[in-house]
Design a protein around this motif. Sequence first.
Motif, PDB file in Angstrom:
ATOM      1  N   PRO A  36       0.806  -1.233   0.000  1.00  0.00           N
ATOM      2  CA  PRO A  36       0.000   0.000   0.000  1.00  0.00           C
ATOM      3  C   PRO A  36       0.834   1.276   0.000  1.00  0.00           C
ATOM      4  O   PRO A  36       0.422   2.293  -0.562  1.00  0.00           O
ATOM      5  CB  PRO A  36      -0.831  -0.133   1.283  1.00  0.00           C
ATOM      6  N   GLY A  37       2.018   1.238   0.619  1.00  0.00           N
ATOM      7  CA  GLY A  37       2.846   2.443   0.690  1.00  0.00           C
ATOM      8  C   GLY A  37       3.868   2.564  -0.418  1.00  0.00           C
ATOM      9  O   GLY A  37       4.601   3.558  -0.481  1.00  0.00           O
ATOM     10  N   THR A  38       3.949   1.551  -1.303  1.00  0.00           N
ATOM     11  CA  THR A  38       4.963   1.590  -2.364  1.00  0.00           C
ATOM     12  C   THR A  38       4.359   1.395  -3.749  1.00  0.00           C
ATOM     13  O   THR A  38       5.013   0.899  -4.657  1.00  0.00           O
ATOM     14  CB  THR A  38       6.052   0.525  -2.117  1.00  0.00           C
ATOM     15  N   VAL A  39       3.119   1.793  -3.917  1.00  0.00           N
ATOM     16  CA  VAL A  39       2.462   1.707  -5.227  1.00  0.00           C
ATOM     17  C   VAL A  39       3.127   2.694  -6.179  1.00  0.00           C
ATOM     18  O   VAL A  39       3.315   3.864  -5.837  1.00  0.00           O
ATOM     19  CB  VAL A  39       0.959   2.027  -5.109  1.00  0.00           C
ATOM     20  N   VAL A  40       3.512   2.231  -7.376  1.00  0.00           N
ATOM     21  CA  VAL A  40       4.119   3.127  -8.367  1.00  0.00           C
ATOM     22  C   VAL A  40       3.204   3.357  -9.565  1.00  0.00           C
ATOM     23  O   VAL A  40       3.486   4.202 -10.413  1.00  0.00           O
ATOM     24  CB  VAL A  40       5.480   2.586  -8.854  1.00  0.00           C
ATOM     25  N   ASP A  41       2.117   2.620  -9.641  1.00  0.00           N
ATOM     26  CA  ASP A  41       1.158   2.803 -10.732  1.00  0.00           C
ATOM     27  C   ASP A  41       0.301   4.024 -10.407  1.00  0.00           C
ATOM     28  O   ASP A  41      -0.718   3.927  -9.723  1.00  0.00           O
ATOM     29  CB  ASP A  41       0.290   1.547 -10.879  1.00  0.00           C
ATOM     30  N   VAL A  42       0.732   5.201 -10.882  1.00  0.00           N
ATOM     31  CA  VAL A  42       0.074   6.446 -10.475  1.00  0.00           C
ATOM     32  C   VAL A  42      -1.361   6.523 -10.964  1.00  0.00           C
ATOM     33  O   VAL A  42      -2.189   7.238 -10.382  1.00  0.00           O
ATOM     34  CB  VAL A  42       0.868   7.679 -10.972  1.00  0.00           C
ATOM     35  N   GLU A  43      -1.685   5.794 -12.040  1.00  0.00           N
ATOM     36  CA  GLU A  43      -3.067   5.800 -12.522  1.00  0.00           C
ATOM     37  C   GLU A  43      -4.009   5.186 -11.493  1.00  0.00           C
ATOM     38  O   GLU A  43      -5.210   5.442 -11.502  1.00  0.00           O
ATOM     39  CB  GLU A  43      -3.176   5.040 -13.845  1.00  0.00           C
ATOM     40  N   ALA A  44      -3.457   4.368 -10.594  1.00  0.00           N
ATOM     41  CA  ALA A  44      -4.284   3.708  -9.588  1.00  0.00           C
ATOM     42  C   ALA A  44      -4.439   4.560  -8.327  1.00  0.00           C
ATOM     43  O   ALA A  44      -5.197   4.206  -7.425  1.00  0.00           O
ATOM     44  CB  ALA A  44      -3.664   2.359  -9.204  1.00  0.00           C
ATOM     45  N   LEU A  45      -3.732   5.689  -8.258  1.00  0.00           N
ATOM     46  CA  LEU A  45      -3.746   6.519  -7.057  1.00  0.00           C
ATOM     47  C   LEU A  45      -4.612   7.763  -7.249  1.00  0.00           C
ATOM     48  O   LEU A  45      -4.890   8.173  -8.369  1.00  0.00           O
ATOM     49  CB  LEU A  45      -2.313   6.952  -6.711  1.00  0.00           C
ATOM     50  N   ASP A  46      -5.010   8.354  -6.122  1.00  0.00           N
ATOM     51  CA  ASP A  46      -5.719   9.632  -6.149  1.00  0.00           C
ATOM     52  C   ASP A  46      -4.718  10.712  -6.544  1.00  0.00           C
ATOM     53  O   ASP A  46      -3.734  10.949  -5.837  1.00  0.00           O
ATOM     54  CB  ASP A  46      -6.299   9.918  -4.764  1.00  0.00           C
ATOM     55  N   ALA A  47      -4.941  11.348  -7.674  1.00  0.00           N
ATOM     56  CA  ALA A  47      -3.992  12.340  -8.186  1.00  0.00           C
ATOM     57  C   ALA A  47      -3.811  13.511  -7.229  1.00  0.00           C
ATOM     58  O   ALA A  47      -2.747  14.138  -7.199  1.00  0.00           O
ATOM     59  CB  ALA A  47      -4.452  12.851  -9.554  1.00  0.00           C
ATOM     60  N   LYS A  48      -4.837  13.815  -6.422  1.00  0.00           N
ATOM     61  CA  LYS A  48      -4.790  14.998  -5.569  1.00  0.00           C
ATOM     62  C   LYS A  48      -4.359  14.690  -4.135  1.00  0.00           C
ATOM     63  O   LYS A  48      -4.443  15.546  -3.260  1.00  0.00           O
ATOM     64  CB  LYS A  48      -6.150  15.692  -5.578  1.00  0.00           C
ATOM     65  N   SER A  49      -3.889  13.463  -3.898  1.00  0.00           N
ATOM     66  CA  SER A  49      -3.416  13.083  -2.566  1.00  0.00           C
ATOM     67  C   SER A  49      -2.079  12.369  -2.675  1.00  0.00           C
ATOM     68  O   SER A  49      -1.822  11.655  -3.642  1.00  0.00           O
ATOM     69  CB  SER A  49      -4.427  12.149  -1.881  1.00  0.00           C
ATOM     70  N   ASN A  50      -1.243  12.570  -1.663  1.00  0.00           N
ATOM     71  CA  ASN A  50       0.008  11.826  -1.600  1.00  0.00           C
ATOM     72  C   ASN A  50      -0.244  10.401  -1.141  1.00  0.00           C
ATOM     73  O   ASN A  50      -1.228  10.112  -0.459  1.00  0.00           O
ATOM     74  CB  ASN A  50       0.973  12.494  -0.631  1.00  0.00           C
ATOM     75  N   ASN A  51       0.656   9.509  -1.508  1.00  0.00           N
ATOM     76  CA  ASN A  51       0.583   8.108  -1.080  1.00  0.00           C
ATOM     77  C   ASN A  51       1.824   7.826  -0.233  1.00  0.00           C
ATOM     78  O   ASN A  51       2.878   7.474  -0.753  1.00  0.00           O
ATOM     79  CB  ASN A  51       0.530   7.173  -2.286  1.00  0.00           C
ATOM     80  N   TYR A  52       1.670   8.016   1.090  1.00  0.00           N
ATOM     81  CA  TYR A  52       2.838   7.975   1.959  1.00  0.00           C
ATOM     82  C   TYR A  52       3.096   6.602   2.568  1.00  0.00           C
ATOM     83  O   TYR A  52       2.176   5.920   3.026  1.00  0.00           O
ATOM     84  CB  TYR A  52       2.683   8.980   3.099  1.00  0.00           C
ATOM     85  N   LEU A  53       4.375   6.254   2.591  1.00  0.00           N
ATOM     86  CA  LEU A  53       4.896   5.152   3.395  1.00  0.00           C
ATOM     87  C   LEU A  53       5.565   5.813   4.598  1.00  0.00           C
ATOM     88  O   LEU A  53       6.421   6.691   4.429  1.00  0.00           O
ATOM     89  CB  LEU A  53       5.928   4.351   2.591  1.00  0.00           C
ATOM     90  N   MET A  54       5.172   5.418   5.820  1.00  0.00           N
ATOM     91  CA  MET A  54       5.716   6.062   7.017  1.00  0.00           C
ATOM     92  C   MET A  54       6.413   5.042   7.904  1.00  0.00           C
ATOM     93  O   MET A  54       5.967   3.901   8.028  1.00  0.00           O
ATOM     94  CB  MET A  54       4.593   6.741   7.821  1.00  0.00           C
ATOM     95  N   SER A  55       7.503   5.460   8.526  1.00  0.00           N
ATOM     96  CA  SER A  55       8.146   4.628   9.549  1.00  0.00           C
ATOM     97  C   SER A  55       8.243   5.438  10.833  1.00  0.00           C
ATOM     98  O   SER A  55       8.440   6.661  10.793  1.00  0.00           O
ATOM     99  CB  SER A  55       9.533   4.187   9.089  1.00  0.00           C
ATOM    100  N   ILE A  56       8.084   4.767  11.970  1.00  0.00           N
ATOM    101  CA  ILE A  56       8.190   5.436  13.271  1.00  0.00           C
ATOM    102  C   ILE A  56       9.098   4.604  14.171  1.00  0.00           C
ATOM    103  O   ILE A  56       9.038   3.377  14.177  1.00  0.00           O
ATOM    104  CB  ILE A  56       6.809   5.649  13.928  1.00  0.00           C
ATOM    105  N   LEU A  57       9.943   5.287  14.928  1.00  0.00           N
ATOM    106  CA  LEU A  57      10.905   4.597  15.791  1.00  0.00           C
ATOM    107  C   LEU A  57      11.119   5.404  17.059  1.00  0.00           C
ATOM    108  O   LEU A  57      11.416   6.601  16.990  1.00  0.00           O
ATOM    109  CB  LEU A  57      12.231   4.416  15.047  1.00  0.00           C
ATOM    110  N   LYS A  58      10.976   4.756  18.201  1.00  0.00           N
ATOM    111  CA  LYS A  58      11.189   5.425  19.492  1.00  0.00           C
ATOM    112  C   LYS A  58      12.585   5.099  20.000  1.00  0.00           C
ATOM    113  O   LYS A  58      12.958   3.930  20.111  1.00  0.00           O
ATOM    114  CB  LYS A  58      10.134   4.997  20.512  1.00  0.00           C
TER     115      LYS A  58
END
Length: 892
Positions: free
Chosen positions: A109-131
């Motif tokens: 879900p965070g590494t989709v490269v097929d831009v036609e499949a994504l919402d053009a007006k929204s970013n498609n973020y992959l997030m990592s969190i580390l404490k």
Amino acid sequence: MADTPLMKQYREIKSNFEDSILFFRLGDFYEMFFEDAVKASKELGLTLTSRNKEKNADVPLAGVPFHSADSYITKLVSKGYKVAICEQTEDPKMAKGIVKREVVKIITPGTVVDVEALDAKSNNYLMSILKIENKIGIAYIDITTGEFKVTEVEKDADFVKLFNEINKIEPKEVLVTEDFYREIKEKLDDFLQKNDSVVTFVSKIRDSAKYLMDYFEIVSLESYGIKDKKGIIGAAAMALDYAAAMQVEHELTVEKIEFVNISNYAEINAITSRNLELLKNQREKTVYGSLLWVLDECKTSMGTRLLKRFINNPLLNIEKIRKRQEDVQYFIDNILIREDLREKLEDIYDLERLLGKIIFGSENGKDLTALKKTIKSAVEIMKILENTDFFKNIDANILFECYKIIDDSINEDAPFSVREGGIIKSGYNEELDEIRNIMNSGKDFLLDIEQRERETTGIKNMKIKFNKVFGYFIEITKSNLSMVPEHYIRKQTLSNSERYITPELKKYEDTIINSKAKIEDLEYHLFKEINGKIKEHRKILSELAERLAYIDVMVSFAVSAIENDYAKPEMNEEYSFEIEDGRHPVVEKLIGRTDYVSNDTVFTEKESFVVLTGPNMSGKSTYMKQIALISIMAQIGSFVPAKKANLSVIDKYLTRIGASDDILTGQSTFMVEMSEVSNILNNATEKSLIILDEVGRGTSTTDGVSIATAILMYIHDKIGAKTVFATHYHELTDLENKFAHIVNYRIEVDEKQGKVMFLRNIVKGGADKSYGIEVAKLAGLPKEILVESKKILKRLEQKKELIERTVDVHQLSLFGENLEFESDFEEFENANDLENSENNQFYEKKLAQIEEEKESLIEIVNKIENYDINNMTPMDAMKFLFELKKEMEKGN
């Protein structure tokens, strides 16, 4: 039974990707086997078949055509699955034994490269969190645009600051270590469920700093401002390593790490964003009816994505706010420039994602022609704005070079496929032109052969033909068979003719076939070579994309200001906050500018706390929200819906509006309300804006008033934030006389001949009535219910008046303290003044009875005032009245 060589190969590859559905390339299909086939058939509605059934080795099988696989992959990924793409890495014709296959990429879900499949007006973020220790590092990447940002928050109770950022960024996939996941499981799972996102467990990267320096080929992370930030460095390495691992064969789009200092932006938590409907309306969860909907006049997808980031991150620096205001004013003042820009921006494609496709190598001919058109329009925009600093340090010569590379080489009508030829222009490559000449002159060459053979054989009606089965052949009618030369080779007999080939014709056919393959291979090679030349300039193209997006947003702000009659707000460093004739930007857009009633708002150090009273449906919530929205608009650089505004900078927007049970965690309305208020009280500062609507309604009247009063006192005495406190508890209006900074305001109501009209004007003073029955009438309740309600209300008011003459409650207990009373029975409190103990007992009993009756009646009044008439059916109303009657009868 032993596996076939193919299944053995499949199992070996699948063993390395157990957490993914493996799309295994077989000719023109991607096949899935075993559990993958079962899952895919269920999720995609595919027919589940079997392989090797005749060998008693039943293998579940499902497949999708190679050319239409993207839509199937997108559907699986949107449901949270990972998909591993296994391609044939050698030509099947050249293979000895099983064709070599390798996984070339993994799509999550965070590494989709097929831009036609994504919402053009929204970013498609992959997030990592580390404490790490008391800090939490956050990193997020959109691999379709190359955006790679990092930030850091302090660990606090309930991880409030962390989830403020997560909710703003809205990642589609969250990377986290298993031990940290256990600490935040409840809140993270809640976010994942509400946002259709997934969590992926990863491990820390060994020597994260070295990993990042090696990747970006730098000697120190100081250049990114994160040298000593261990949490950020660890999170960034986790995100980058994961993204790179998913794109096995492709280069990532990221060029740099951008450190975002959250202390430069106002805080807007998820609750406030939802209450104010900044990006989505609360009901349908769509853009319509949100602040984004009002402000988004952008012509590009890049602009809308940037606008969303602006709305989520209001500025705190007044100079930066004023810089944006100046840019907006420039486009307001220069109408011809503004309209020219809007026209040119229409021709700007999504440059960020076009660059992403080029860097990934997933681009086609149409993408390069789109890039060429974008560069052309961008250069024209630069010319329009040549006397400004909008394109400072952007070298137009490099853009011309990129344009020329594409214009010289790529056909305007290039096909989608990069493997079938037809992409490269004639005249670009000499070798390609020669091969094409052979192909194009084929018709003449065939006519020459045909004419020669007619003359040599004397067969005047012979014809050279072609079909897909036999290729090129000579067709001769049966009447001329005696004239066929011996070197002709017969290929097929028909009823009226025979078909032959000759060595010369076969040689020509091989040349044609080989030429087609050569053209396709050479065009692909040239296309990738051109792509490589464009990639050399990706930094300046990326910078160009940022500038274009910013201009698009500034022009959008200008258009919104003109169309909606917005004013440029003044920003100040003081406490004072004044709005003259303020309006709600969304509501006025929905109902029409002329029908909206504007109102003033004033906060000063002397009057910083507004207690707002007024009936339901009179406009209290709209008024409170408009204050926050006007402030947010001002701090993102937009003009505001007001006649005039002079505003101090707000550091946190904190709201508690509406009441709803938290079904997921089983918390009651009151518990949710108190949790949210607690968060506000623990995080607010003197520079914050607090909006509280009907706090305390989730419990009894006495407790509600007590809690509301205590909250009010704490904000007033301990925090000093600008606050609007809307309430139905008219007792709170008495606090204006007891606290230095509290001021009462109410919604003005006009009563004439028994009819009530809510004027929606905010005026000084507190309301003394709730007008609940009038609101019910407006909501459309049946007439008989309203008539009966008025009778009950009249009896209640008579009783209440009688009691209040008897008992005057001066101070309510806040949290269990003794109540202080003055009553008509004070003369009997001293035992020495009583004639005898019997009288004393009588009056004590009478006093207790009156107090008990008063409490009961207040509860009934409270029920009427707080009943949810918006969701009341006629049957509900009758039932409610019946219950009230029963309670009234108990008191009589």
